[in-house]
Design a protein around this motif. Structure first.
Motif, PDB file in Angstrom:
ATOM      1  N   GLU A  29       0.698  -1.184  -0.138  1.00  0.00           N
ATOM      2  CA  GLU A  29       0.111  -0.061   0.036  1.00  0.00           C
ATOM      3  C   GLU A  29       0.964   1.273  -0.058  1.00  0.00           C
ATOM      4  O   GLU A  29       0.647   2.352  -0.756  1.00  0.00           O
ATOM      5  CB  GLU A  29      -0.996   0.010   1.094  1.00  0.00           C
ATOM      6  N   GLU A  30       1.837   1.224   0.855  1.00  0.00           N
ATOM      7  CA  GLU A  30       2.753   2.178   0.831  1.00  0.00           C
ATOM      8  C   GLU A  30       3.480   2.579  -0.368  1.00  0.00           C
ATOM      9  O   GLU A  30       3.762   3.782  -0.745  1.00  0.00           O
ATOM     10  CB  GLU A  30       3.782   2.406   2.066  1.00  0.00           C
ATOM     11  N   LYS A  31       3.718   1.650  -1.112  1.00  0.00           N
ATOM     12  CA  LYS A  31       4.857   1.505  -2.407  1.00  0.00           C
ATOM     13  C   LYS A  31       3.608   2.107  -3.201  1.00  0.00           C
ATOM     14  O   LYS A  31       4.106   3.068  -4.166  1.00  0.00           O
ATOM     15  CB  LYS A  31       4.996   0.190  -3.053  1.00  0.00           C
ATOM     16  N   GLN A  32       2.377   1.694  -3.483  1.00  0.00           N
ATOM     17  CA  GLN A  32       1.524   2.392  -4.463  1.00  0.00           C
ATOM     18  C   GLN A  32       1.337   3.799  -4.087  1.00  0.00           C
ATOM     19  O   GLN A  32       1.241   4.699  -5.029  1.00  0.00           O
ATOM     20  CB  GLN A  32       0.393   1.706  -4.082  1.00  0.00           C
ATOM     21  N   ALA A  33       1.408   4.537  -2.858  1.00  0.00           N
ATOM     22  CA  ALA A  33       1.047   5.741  -2.768  1.00  0.00           C
ATOM     23  C   ALA A  33       2.379   6.428  -3.022  1.00  0.00           C
ATOM     24  O   ALA A  33       1.946   7.490  -3.529  1.00  0.00           O
ATOM     25  CB  ALA A  33       0.908   5.719  -0.966  1.00  0.00           C
ATOM     26  N   VAL A  34       3.616   6.083  -2.970  1.00  0.00           N
ATOM     27  CA  VAL A  34       4.826   6.709  -3.132  1.00  0.00           C
ATOM     28  C   VAL A  34       4.573   6.771  -4.876  1.00  0.00           C
ATOM     29  O   VAL A  34       5.025   7.574  -5.113  1.00  0.00           O
ATOM     30  CB  VAL A  34       6.054   5.987  -2.710  1.00  0.00           C
ATOM     31  N   GLU A  35       4.367   5.792  -5.416  1.00  0.00           N
ATOM     32  CA  GLU A  35       4.261   5.499  -6.980  1.00  0.00           C
ATOM     33  C   GLU A  35       3.386   6.798  -7.448  1.00  0.00           C
ATOM     34  O   GLU A  35       3.526   7.564  -8.341  1.00  0.00           O
ATOM     35  CB  GLU A  35       3.995   4.206  -7.412  1.00  0.00           C
ATOM     36  N   ARG A  36       2.175   6.677  -6.605  1.00  0.00           N
ATOM     37  CA  ARG A  36       1.275   7.711  -6.992  1.00  0.00           C
ATOM     38  C   ARG A  36       1.576   9.183  -6.846  1.00  0.00           C
ATOM     39  O   ARG A  36       1.565  10.117  -7.885  1.00  0.00           O
ATOM     40  CB  ARG A  36      -0.168   7.789  -6.364  1.00  0.00           C
ATOM     41  N   LEU A  37       2.517   9.582  -6.084  1.00  0.00           N
ATOM     42  CA  LEU A  37       3.220  10.823  -5.487  1.00  0.00           C
ATOM     43  C   LEU A  37       4.323  11.133  -6.625  1.00  0.00           C
ATOM     44  O   LEU A  37       4.111  12.177  -6.856  1.00  0.00           O
ATOM     45  CB  LEU A  37       3.646  10.921  -4.233  1.00  0.00           C
TER      46      LEU A  37
END
Length: 51
Positions: A29-37
């Motif tokens: 989940e955190e990886k996806q958030a970082v990728e979106r950012l």
């Protein structure tokens, strides 16, 4: 007696596996958030450099 100890060890390992799976889910989940950012940052940078 041995069987009880074996069952307790199995339960402990099962609990550890569950905890690790939860950690993996959180990291995904955190990886996806970082990728979106990062994508948003890239878009913002492109927008600024156009001006």
């Amino acid at each position: 007696m041995r069987e009880k100890t074996h069952d307790q060890e199995r339960a402990a390992y099962t609990q550890q596996i569950i905890q690790k799976e939860k950690q993996l889910d959180k990291l995904r989940e955190e990886k996806q958030a970082v990728e979106r950012l990062l994508y948003q940052l890239e878009d913002d940078f492109e927008e600024v450099t156009r001006v």
